[in-house]
Design a protein around this motif. Sequence first.
Motif, PDB file in Angstrom:
ATOM      1  N   ASP A 160      10.708 -45.404 -54.684  1.00 18.00           N
ATOM      2  CA  ASP A 160      10.228 -46.398 -55.697  1.00 18.00           C
ATOM      3  C   ASP A 160       9.992 -45.501 -56.952  1.00 18.00           C
ATOM      4  O   ASP A 160      10.541 -46.084 -58.065  1.00 18.00           O
ATOM      5  N   ILE A 161       9.839 -44.180 -57.827  1.00 17.62           N
ATOM      6  CA  ILE A 161      10.356 -43.257 -58.579  1.00 17.62           C
ATOM      7  C   ILE A 161      11.575 -43.754 -59.144  1.00 17.62           C
ATOM      8  O   ILE A 161      12.118 -44.174 -60.579  1.00 17.62           O
ATOM      9  N   LEU A 162      12.639 -43.214 -58.062  1.00 20.93           N
ATOM     10  CA  LEU A 162      13.665 -43.589 -58.917  1.00 20.93           C
ATOM     11  C   LEU A 162      14.366 -44.894 -59.059  1.00 20.93           C
ATOM     12  O   LEU A 162      15.486 -44.563 -59.785  1.00 20.93           O
ATOM     13  N   GLN A 163      13.790 -45.967 -58.555  1.00 19.19           N
ATOM     14  CA  GLN A 163      14.442 -47.866 -58.230  1.00 19.19           C
ATOM     15  C   GLN A 163      13.933 -48.233 -59.928  1.00 19.19           C
ATOM     16  O   GLN A 163      14.556 -48.339 -60.121  1.00 19.19           O
ATOM     17  N   GLN A 164      12.054 -47.241 -60.341  1.00 17.54           N
ATOM     18  CA  GLN A 164      12.336 -47.497 -61.625  1.00 17.54           C
ATOM     19  C   GLN A 164      12.829 -47.210 -62.841  1.00 17.54           C
ATOM     20  O   GLN A 164      12.960 -47.338 -63.462  1.00 17.54           O
ATOM     21  N   HIS A 175      11.299 -32.523 -63.958  1.00 18.37           N
ATOM     22  CA  HIS A 175      11.479 -33.052 -61.722  1.00 18.37           C
ATOM     23  C   HIS A 175      11.609 -31.419 -61.438  1.00 18.37           C
ATOM     24  O   HIS A 175      12.045 -30.276 -62.048  1.00 18.37           O
ATOM     25  N   ASP A 176      10.788 -31.172 -61.039  1.00 17.72           N
ATOM     26  CA  ASP A 176      10.674 -29.769 -59.652  1.00 17.72           C
ATOM     27  C   ASP A 176      12.083 -29.453 -59.446  1.00 17.72           C
ATOM     28  O   ASP A 176      13.354 -30.212 -58.794  1.00 17.72           O
ATOM     29  N   CYS A 177      12.646 -27.784 -59.833  1.00 19.85           N
ATOM     30  CA  CYS A 177      13.910 -27.787 -59.180  1.00 19.85           C
ATOM     31  C   CYS A 177      13.543 -26.698 -59.425  1.00 19.85           C
ATOM     32  O   CYS A 177      14.063 -25.524 -59.691  1.00 19.85           O
ATOM     33  N   THR A 178      13.224 -25.666 -57.988  1.00 17.36           N
ATOM     34  CA  THR A 178      12.834 -24.232 -57.859  1.00 17.36           C
ATOM     35  C   THR A 178      14.135 -24.217 -57.416  1.00 17.36           C
ATOM     36  O   THR A 178      14.359 -22.521 -57.730  1.00 17.36           O
ATOM     37  N   PHE A 179      14.631 -24.776 -56.312  1.00 15.76           N
ATOM     38  CA  PHE A 179      15.721 -24.162 -55.675  1.00 15.76           C
ATOM     39  C   PHE A 179      17.349 -23.857 -56.241  1.00 15.76           C
ATOM     40  O   PHE A 179      17.699 -26.090 -56.540  1.00 15.76           O
ATOM     41  N   LEU A 180      17.985 -23.769 -55.716  1.00  9.27           N
ATOM     42  CA  LEU A 180      19.207 -23.503 -56.134  1.00  9.27           C
ATOM     43  C   LEU A 180      20.054 -25.017 -54.995  1.00  9.27           C
ATOM     44  O   LEU A 180      20.386 -26.595 -55.207  1.00  9.27           O
ATOM     45  N   THR A 181      20.104 -24.332 -53.774  1.00  8.61           N
ATOM     46  CA  THR A 181      20.758 -25.534 -52.237  1.00  8.61           C
ATOM     47  C   THR A 181      19.474 -24.797 -51.528  1.00  8.61           C
ATOM     48  O   THR A 181      19.532 -25.812 -51.052  1.00  8.61           O
ATOM     49  N   CYS A 194      20.995 -33.742 -56.970  1.00 11.94           N
ATOM     50  CA  CYS A 194      22.224 -34.219 -56.889  1.00 11.94           C
ATOM     51  C   CYS A 194      21.883 -35.729 -56.709  1.00 11.94           C
ATOM     52  O   CYS A 194      22.920 -36.492 -56.829  1.00 11.94           O
ATOM     53  N   GLU A 195      21.481 -35.341 -55.489  1.00 13.55           N
ATOM     54  CA  GLU A 195      22.166 -36.415 -54.464  1.00 13.55           C
ATOM     55  C   GLU A 195      20.834 -37.923 -54.542  1.00 13.55           C
ATOM     56  O   GLU A 195      21.745 -38.889 -54.285  1.00 13.55           O
ATOM     57  N   TYR A 196      19.878 -38.122 -55.318  1.00 15.49           N
ATOM     58  CA  TYR A 196      18.886 -38.681 -55.955  1.00 15.49           C
ATOM     59  C   TYR A 196      19.410 -39.163 -57.261  1.00 15.49           C
ATOM     60  O   TYR A 196      19.599 -40.883 -57.028  1.00 15.49           O
ATOM     61  N   ILE A 197      20.094 -38.231 -57.760  1.00 19.88           N
ATOM     62  CA  ILE A 197      20.514 -39.295 -59.444  1.00 19.88           C
ATOM     63  C   ILE A 197      21.767 -39.121 -59.404  1.00 19.88           C
ATOM     64  O   ILE A 197      22.995 -38.292 -59.396  1.00 19.88           O
ATOM     65  N   PRO A 198      22.618 -40.591 -60.615  1.00 20.30           N
ATOM     66  CA  PRO A 198      23.956 -40.487 -59.824  1.00 20.30           C
ATOM     67  C   PRO A 198      24.215 -40.784 -61.492  1.00 20.30           C
ATOM     68  O   PRO A 198      22.486 -39.736 -62.003  1.00 20.30           O
ATOM     69  N   PRO A 199      25.649 -39.123 -61.553  1.00 18.43           N
ATOM     70  CA  PRO A 199      26.016 -38.371 -62.504  1.00 18.43           C
ATOM     71  C   PRO A 199      26.157 -38.609 -64.160  1.00 18.43           C
ATOM     72  O   PRO A 199      25.223 -38.374 -65.276  1.00 18.43           O
ATOM     73  N   GLU A 200      26.026 -40.320 -64.439  1.00 18.04           N
ATOM     74  CA  GLU A 200      25.688 -41.165 -65.495  1.00 18.04           C
ATOM     75  C   GLU A 200      24.372 -40.954 -65.973  1.00 18.04           C
ATOM     76  O   GLU A 200      24.078 -41.059 -67.190  1.00 18.04           O
TER      77      GLU A 200
END
Length: 229
Positions: A160-164, A175-181, A194-200
């Motif tokens: 829902d948040i991603l679509q908004q 956003h939380d980004c605690t770890f690299l992989t 990176c899987e959630y958010i398109p590069p642009e």
Amino acid sequence: MELHFTGTGAAYYPRLGSNAAFFVKNNHLFMIDCGESTFRKMEARDEIRTCDKITVFITHLHADHIGSLGSFASYCLSVLQKRITVIAQDDTIVEILKLMGVPSDLYDFTMDYSQEFESGLSFEAIPVKHATDMKCCGFLIRDEDETIYFSADASELSDDILQQFKQGKIQVIYHDCTFLTKESPSHCSLKRLCEYIPPEMRNRVYCMHFGGDFMSQIKEAGFQVVTSV
């Protein structure tokens, strides 16, 4: 609306300080969390002295998010003669503060996130996936025509948040980004973001709550990195 951070680290990476944010509107100081290092950082800032009102929003009850709240509340009243407001999802925080020696008559407490604050400013609590033994939330913060999403500690970004965000209804995400992989049920990784958010769209996403020094990889992926003031 820009959030300022007094710390950007995860619980097990204290060298960056407890992840906590604040902003000011109409002489009202709004804080998100008050972790173990937050009081020390805020005590050195002018905002707690110049603002007429202080409101602290609590995302959840882990120590790196409430660890210095008792000292902060007591200091504001005893030294600055300012009674803060604490907003949390349940009244467990009241008992925790009482055990810290801070009784409920030293601050105001409410579980109502939905009230409108300063001329169009509002907070909406958004449940997030983080800990199974307590309520955890992030926030949609709306200020007139701008909306930002603050995930707090969260292993996932909801559809829902991603679509908004993709539709332009949310302009900025913190956003939380605690770890690299590393895959985790409690925190998000750069790999997952990176899987959630398109590069642009990544230049409108600010990473926070770091569990290590991989900021260069975050920037290389096209995301923003929050820094402490």
